[in-house]
Write an enzyme that holds these catalytic residues in place. Structure first.
Site, PDB file in Angstrom:
ATOM      1  N   HIS A  70      -0.270  -0.335 -10.093  1.00 40.93           N
ATOM      2  CA  HIS A  70      -1.019  -1.389  -8.963  1.00 40.93           C
ATOM      3  C   HIS A  70      -1.544  -2.183  -9.757  1.00 40.93           C
ATOM      4  O   HIS A  70      -2.829  -2.536  -9.776  1.00 40.93           O
ATOM      5  CB  HIS A  70      -2.335  -0.199  -8.494  1.00 40.93           C
ATOM      6  CG  HIS A  70      -2.552  -0.690  -7.032  1.00 40.93           C
ATOM      7  ND1 HIS A  70      -3.100   0.110  -6.260  1.00 40.93           N
ATOM      8  CD2 HIS A  70      -2.677  -1.873  -6.675  1.00 40.93           C
ATOM      9  CE1 HIS A  70      -3.593  -0.687  -5.149  1.00 40.93           C
ATOM     10  NE2 HIS A  70      -3.210  -1.812  -5.369  1.00 40.93           N
ATOM     11  N   GLU A 110      -3.226   7.751  -6.599  1.00 41.35           N
ATOM     12  CA  GLU A 110      -3.207   7.005  -7.651  1.00 41.35           C
ATOM     13  C   GLU A 110      -4.150   7.489  -8.495  1.00 41.35           C
ATOM     14  O   GLU A 110      -5.412   7.493  -8.096  1.00 41.35           O
ATOM     15  CB  GLU A 110      -3.345   5.571  -7.278  1.00 41.35           C
ATOM     16  CG  GLU A 110      -2.448   4.774  -6.430  1.00 41.35           C
ATOM     17  CD  GLU A 110      -2.503   3.254  -6.124  1.00 41.35           C
ATOM     18  OE1 GLU A 110      -3.608   2.716  -6.512  1.00 41.35           O
ATOM     19  OE2 GLU A 110      -1.675   2.772  -5.508  1.00 41.35           O
ATOM     20  N   ARG A 129       1.005  -1.311  -0.020  1.00 38.59           N
ATOM     21  CA  ARG A 129      -0.030  -0.014   0.031  1.00 38.59           C
ATOM     22  C   ARG A 129       0.819   1.326  -0.109  1.00 38.59           C
ATOM     23  O   ARG A 129       1.751   1.278   0.751  1.00 38.59           O
ATOM     24  CB  ARG A 129      -0.920   0.079   1.374  1.00 38.59           C
ATOM     25  CG  ARG A 129      -2.164  -1.085   1.205  1.00 38.59           C
ATOM     26  CD  ARG A 129      -3.107  -0.472   0.375  1.00 38.59           C
ATOM     27  NE  ARG A 129      -4.331  -1.348   0.138  1.00 38.59           N
ATOM     28  CZ  ARG A 129      -4.414  -2.255  -0.767  1.00 38.59           C
ATOM     29  NH1 ARG A 129      -3.593  -2.564  -1.607  1.00 38.59           N
ATOM     30  NH2 ARG A 129      -5.656  -2.967  -0.994  1.00 38.59           N
TER      31      ARG A 129
END
Length: 348
Positions: A309, A290, A261
């Site tokens: 991601h 993001e 994370r």
């Protein structure tokens, strides 16, 4: 006949969900009939985001409301199961979220209403572990940067110079912060490379470690490791845990990889550690925001390896998520406690 709303997307698709639910329910309860309504969500072609009081969801509340009447079960990865949706769904009894954390579901409101919520833990453990090791290898050997030189028509034999060379994992020490399903699998892969593997995880007992893995405190892990790879959950206790002080504790010339994370790392401090030369490189699949802003300094660093991601993005992950969802629905319809239940207080 149970009415099930499948709100799949272009990753965990409705056809995969329907096939796995028919298989699981048919195996457990051959006489049980299923009726499906379907909604195809725009993710990942349209990014997720916050919707009302939930997060990481597709903005399809109105579309859900048009389909929710009489639905007993929702199976989804990205649909926003908000209080507004729950208000319109008096028949709803089960929500299966085909991801590890049901952040797109108002779990508290579901619990108050007696609606069970299940997740699919471990669905992407294999994919995420393999991606983490790929990031480690790509970072310590600077694969993207070197690929760019060849693609640009250069033949950089000077990269054989000692100061330009990367590390072998064999004989190196790799520290894993977190030893859950993903961290444990990463450790096994690294041991096959003949790396020394250290683990820092306050929730793990040394007796539970695989052979060849050593449990240490975080400070010792940072100071002894050539590579540090993060696999911890983001909590108030772990937020920003890799800060300037932690980075300064790492070995000079070390590498940091984060596929867990973005909030675990102080990325400004990481940029300073790279600029100063204290760290040789970094790799990450997760970011403080993001997508990152176009002017984010680390985007321009040639010592950083980045992926958007995607650690869990494999076809097997999608199939596994659908299979786990099928098991939860089958157990629920049979009157059993479904696997992956995250709000047992909703059981009545």
């Amino acid at each position: 006949m149970s009415l099930i709303l499948l709100a799949g997307d272009a990753f965990v698709r409705n056809d995969l969900l329907a096939d796995e639910l028919r298989r699981a329910v048919g195996a457990a309860m051959p006489a049980t009939g299923l009726e499906f309504r379907t909604l195809e969500l725009p993710w990942p072609h349209v990014p997720f985001g916050p919707v009302a009081e939930v997060d990481e969801a597709s903005d399809v509340e109105d579309e859900l409301l048009a389909l929710i009447d009489g639905v007993e079960v929702i199976v989804t990865q990205m649909a926003p199961v908000t209080s507004r949706v729950l208000d319109a769904a008096p028949s709803l009894r089960l929500v299966v979220c085909t991801r590890g954390g049901p952040v797109n579901v108002n779990v508290g409101d579901c619990t108050k209403r007696g609606v069970l919520v299940c997740n699919t833990p471990g669905r992407n453990a294999v994919a995420a572990a393999e991606h983490a090791v790929t990031l480690i290898l790509s970072t310590v050997r600077a694969i993207p940067r070197i690929h760019g030189t060849v693609a640009a028509g250069q033949w950089r034999s000077d990269l054989y110079a000692y100061d330009e060379c990367g590390l072998e994992l064999g004989g190196s020490t790799v520290g894993l912060v977190g030893y859950g399903a993903i961290g444990r699998r990463v450790a096994r892969i690294l041991r096959a490379f003949d790396a020394t593997v250290l683990v820092a995880d306050p929730f793990v007992d040394a007796a539970a470690l695989d052979p060849g893995v050593e449990l240490v405190e975080l400070e010792e892990l940072l100071s002894r490791s050539d590579v540090v790879s993060l696999h911890a959950r983001l909590t108030p206790q772990t937020a920003g845990m890799i800060d300037a002080e932690a980075l300064a504790t790492m070995r000079p010339g070390g590498y940091l990889v984060n596929s867990a994370r973005g909030g675990l790392v102080d990325y400004d401090a990481l940029a300073a550690a790279l600029d100063s030369g204290h760290l040789a490189g970094a790799g990450f699949d997760v970011f403080p925001a993001e997508p990152p802003a176009p002017d984010w300094p680390l985007l321009r660093s040639d010592r950083v390896v980045m992926t958007p991601h995607l650690a869990g993005a494999t076809r097997q992950t999608a199939h596994r998520a659908a299979s786990l969802a099928g098991a939860s629905v089958a157990a629920f319809l049979a009157g059993d406690r479904p696997p992956g239940l995250v709000n047992p207080d909703a059981l009545r």
